[in-house]
Scaffold this active site. Structure first.
Site, PDB file in Angstrom:
ATOM      1  N   ASN A 196     -10.265   0.772  -0.192  1.00 46.60           N
ATOM      2  CA  ASN A 196      -9.301   0.505   0.884  1.00 46.60           C
ATOM      3  C   ASN A 196      -9.844   0.901   2.247  1.00 46.60           C
ATOM      4  O   ASN A 196     -10.333   2.026   2.422  1.00 46.60           O
ATOM      5  CB  ASN A 196      -8.029   1.334   0.658  1.00 46.60           C
ATOM      6  CG  ASN A 196      -7.256   0.914  -0.573  1.00 46.60           C
ATOM      7  OD1 ASN A 196      -7.697   0.056  -1.326  1.00 46.60           O
ATOM      8  ND2 ASN A 196      -6.111   1.526  -0.761  1.00 46.60           N
ATOM      9  N   ASP A 222       3.126   4.636  -5.348  1.00 51.15           N
ATOM     10  CA  ASP A 222       2.522   5.945  -5.118  1.00 51.15           C
ATOM     11  C   ASP A 222       3.487   7.026  -5.598  1.00 51.15           C
ATOM     12  O   ASP A 222       4.325   7.520  -4.840  1.00 51.15           O
ATOM     13  CB  ASP A 222       2.194   6.106  -3.635  1.00 51.15           C
ATOM     14  CG  ASP A 222       1.526   7.450  -3.334  1.00 51.15           C
ATOM     15  OD1 ASP A 222       1.435   8.283  -4.261  1.00 51.15           O
ATOM     16  OD2 ASP A 222       1.121   7.660  -2.184  1.00 51.15           O
ATOM     17  N   GLU A 235      -1.042   5.903  -8.693  1.00 48.64           N
ATOM     18  CA  GLU A 235      -1.847   6.970  -8.083  1.00 48.64           C
ATOM     19  C   GLU A 235      -1.615   8.303  -8.771  1.00 48.64           C
ATOM     20  O   GLU A 235      -0.504   8.686  -9.078  1.00 48.64           O
ATOM     21  CB  GLU A 235      -1.516   7.101  -6.581  1.00 48.64           C
ATOM     22  CG  GLU A 235      -2.292   8.246  -5.929  1.00 48.64           C
ATOM     23  CD  GLU A 235      -2.209   8.262  -4.404  1.00 48.64           C
ATOM     24  OE1 GLU A 235      -2.045   7.193  -3.807  1.00 48.64           O
ATOM     25  OE2 GLU A 235      -2.307   9.358  -3.837  1.00 48.64           O
ATOM     26  N   ASN A 245      -8.682   0.830   6.341  1.00 47.47           N
ATOM     27  CA  ASN A 245      -7.624   0.586   7.322  1.00 47.47           C
ATOM     28  C   ASN A 245      -8.076   1.048   8.714  1.00 47.47           C
ATOM     29  O   ASN A 245      -8.279   0.250   9.622  1.00 47.47           O
ATOM     30  CB  ASN A 245      -6.342   1.315   6.872  1.00 47.47           C
ATOM     31  CG  ASN A 245      -5.160   1.050   7.783  1.00 47.47           C
ATOM     32  OD1 ASN A 245      -5.239   0.246   8.695  1.00 47.47           O
ATOM     33  ND2 ASN A 245      -4.061   1.733   7.532  1.00 47.47           N
ATOM     34  N   THR A 246      -8.302   2.358   8.849  1.00 48.97           N
ATOM     35  CA  THR A 246      -8.599   2.931  10.173  1.00 48.97           C
ATOM     36  C   THR A 246      -9.807   2.271  10.846  1.00 48.97           C
ATOM     37  O   THR A 246      -9.796   2.057  12.063  1.00 48.97           O
ATOM     38  CB  THR A 246      -8.851   4.451  10.026  1.00 48.97           C
ATOM     39  OG1 THR A 246      -7.729   5.023   9.341  1.00 48.97           O
ATOM     40  CG2 THR A 246      -9.001   5.121  11.375  1.00 48.97           C
ATOM     41  N   GLY A 280      -9.090   5.609   1.582  1.00 49.55           N
ATOM     42  CA  GLY A 280      -9.778   6.317   2.665  1.00 49.55           C
ATOM     43  C   GLY A 280     -11.202   5.820   2.869  1.00 49.55           C
ATOM     44  O   GLY A 280     -12.108   6.613   3.124  1.00 49.55           O
ATOM     45  N   GLY A 281     -11.408   4.491   2.790  1.00 48.70           N
ATOM     46  CA  GLY A 281     -12.754   3.913   2.878  1.00 48.70           C
ATOM     47  C   GLY A 281     -13.424   4.080   4.237  1.00 48.70           C
ATOM     48  O   GLY A 281     -14.644   3.947   4.341  1.00 48.70           O
ATOM     49  N   ASP A 317       0.848  -1.197   0.000  1.00 44.46           N
ATOM     50  CA  ASP A 317       0.000   0.000   0.000  1.00 44.46           C
ATOM     51  C   ASP A 317       0.890   1.256   0.000  1.00 44.46           C
ATOM     52  O   ASP A 317       1.815   1.353   0.819  1.00 44.46           O
ATOM     53  CB  ASP A 317      -0.869  -0.044   1.272  1.00 44.46           C
ATOM     54  CG  ASP A 317      -1.965   1.008   1.282  1.00 44.46           C
ATOM     55  OD1 ASP A 317      -2.394   1.440   0.199  1.00 44.46           O
ATOM     56  OD2 ASP A 317      -2.399   1.393   2.393  1.00 44.46           O
ATOM     57  N   HIS A 318       0.640   2.189  -0.880  1.00 45.03           N
ATOM     58  CA  HIS A 318       1.427   3.434  -0.972  1.00 45.03           C
ATOM     59  C   HIS A 318       2.932   3.183  -0.982  1.00 45.03           C
ATOM     60  O   HIS A 318       3.677   3.750  -0.185  1.00 45.03           O
ATOM     61  CB  HIS A 318       1.066   4.394   0.166  1.00 45.03           C
ATOM     62  CG  HIS A 318      -0.308   4.934   0.025  1.00 45.03           C
ATOM     63  ND1 HIS A 318      -0.640   5.909  -0.884  1.00 45.03           N
ATOM     64  CD2 HIS A 318      -1.456   4.604   0.646  1.00 45.03           C
ATOM     65  CE1 HIS A 318      -1.937   6.158  -0.807  1.00 45.03           C
ATOM     66  NE2 HIS A 318      -2.464   5.377   0.099  1.00 45.03           N
TER      67      HIS A 318
HETATM   68  P1  13P Z   1      -8.618   4.538   5.864  1.00 41.44           P
HETATM   69  O1  13P Z   1      -7.598   4.333   6.925  1.00 41.44           O
HETATM   70  O2  13P Z   1      -9.189   5.905   5.884  1.00 41.44           O
HETATM   71  O3  13P Z   1      -9.654   3.468   5.862  1.00 41.44           O
HETATM   72  O4  13P Z   1      -7.843   4.449   4.458  1.00 41.44           O
HETATM   73  C1  13P Z   1      -7.225   3.246   4.065  1.00 41.44           C
HETATM   74  C2  13P Z   1      -6.434   3.407   2.826  1.00 41.44           C
HETATM   75  O5  13P Z   1      -6.786   4.155   1.941  1.00 41.44           O
HETATM   76  C3  13P Z   1      -5.231   2.595   2.668  1.00 41.44           C
HETATM   77  O6  13P Z   1      -4.459   2.988   1.592  1.00 41.44           O
END
Ligand code: 13P
Length: 287
Positions: free
Chosen positions: A229, A105, A135, A231-232, A208-209, A84-85
């Site tokens: 995506n 990225d 990206e 994550n948080t 940023g899901g 990721d990135h």
């Molecule tokens: P969030 O942490 O906002 O869900 O974003 C995850 C993300 O985009 C990983 O690249």
């Protein structure tokens, strides 16, 4: 089955659903993600940031763990292990470590340099049968030290990168890593629509899901988003469940301090979050 993300994303784009990328941090996270994907009969992408890779002692450890877990848990749904990135160097490290997919990225480089580096990686990935995400237009907020301003991508630049032969394209459309602020203006569907019109069948990626309202997720999928995506949100549900366990004093009762017990509510919470997202994204039953 560890696979490139290509087939699952081509199918998702054609079928108007999205495959979730869930970022992993440790063994519990990985096990939760793989088991949920299997239970939901859904394809899954395991995301690994460079920071998380370092935390887990390196990309080789991550690749070995994921491959062994797929075998020992008898996971038969398609699983992609994805950087990721990634930085340019990080991409090469993951290729060597045996990942099946990478994200380069290059959004912070001038577009010509982003194009040149992405082009080189397209060729390397093609030889290895790996998928590649590029990206354009940075994602706002901060993720593991990767900080973006959150500008909307230029659709013409998106086309330029898509034409290089990448597997999937992440384009900034006002999305932000982490929690969305109160005054967030929402996703720019105008930008997304313009990008999809120029890039055709290219699976688009929504970063940023976490915290994007359901109706916006559904609209984004209808406009060509095939990978989302998250994550948080898994981190928040893990933390809340662990906090509850400790605040209820369960770690002090009997052998409640046993790490396998202490981490179990968080593990179950991650599973529930992933299942909820797979249902929302429409990938359940699509393995
Ligand atoms: P969030 O942490 O906002 O869900 O974003 C995850 C993300 O985009 C990983 O690249």
């Amino acid at each position: 089955m560890l696979v490139s993300a290509k087939d699952m994303l081509v199918k998702a784009k054609a079928g108007k659903y999205a495959v979730g990328q869930f970022n992993i941090n440790n063994l519990e996270w990985t096990k939760a993600a793989l088991l949920t994907a299997q239970e939901c009969n859904s394809p899954i992408i395991l995301g690994v940031s460079e920071g998380a890779g370092k935390y887990m002692t390196g990309f080789k450890t991550v690749a070995a763990m994921v491959k062994a877990m797929i075998e020992e848990l008898k996971i038969t749904v398609p699983v992609a292990l994805h950087l990721d990135h990634g930085t340019y160097d990080g991409c090469y490290k993951c290729i060597e470590a045996g990942f099946s997919s990478i994200m380069f990225d290059g959004s912070h480089y001038p577009i010509d340099e982003n194009v040149a580096k992405t082009k080189e990686l397209v060729e390397v990935c093609a030889k290895k049968g790996m998928s590649l995400e590029a990206e354009v237009g940075s994602i706002g907020g901060e993720e593991d030290g990767v900080i973006g301003k959150g500008e909307c991508a230029d659709p013409a630049e998106c086309k330029q990168i898509a034409d290089l032969g990448v597997t999937m394209l992440a384009a900034g459309i006002g999305n932000i890593h982490g929690k969305y602020p109160e005054n967030w203006e929402g996703l720019s569907f105008e930008t997304l629509d313009a990008i999809q019109k120029l890039t055709g069948d290219m699976p688009l990626v929504l970063h940023g899901g976490t915290g994007i309202p359901e109706d916006m997720i559904k609209k984004a999928i209808s406009l060509g988003v095939a990978k989302i995506n998250v994550n948080t949100e898994c981190q928040l549900s893990f933390a809340a469940a662990t906090r509850k366990y400790i605040e209820e004093g369960k770690d002090l009762a009997g052998k409640g301090f046993d790490p396998r017990k202490l981490l179990n509510p968080g593990f179950e919470a991650i599973k529930a979050t992933i299942k909820e997202k797979m249902e929302l994204f429409g990938s359940v039953g699509k393995a």
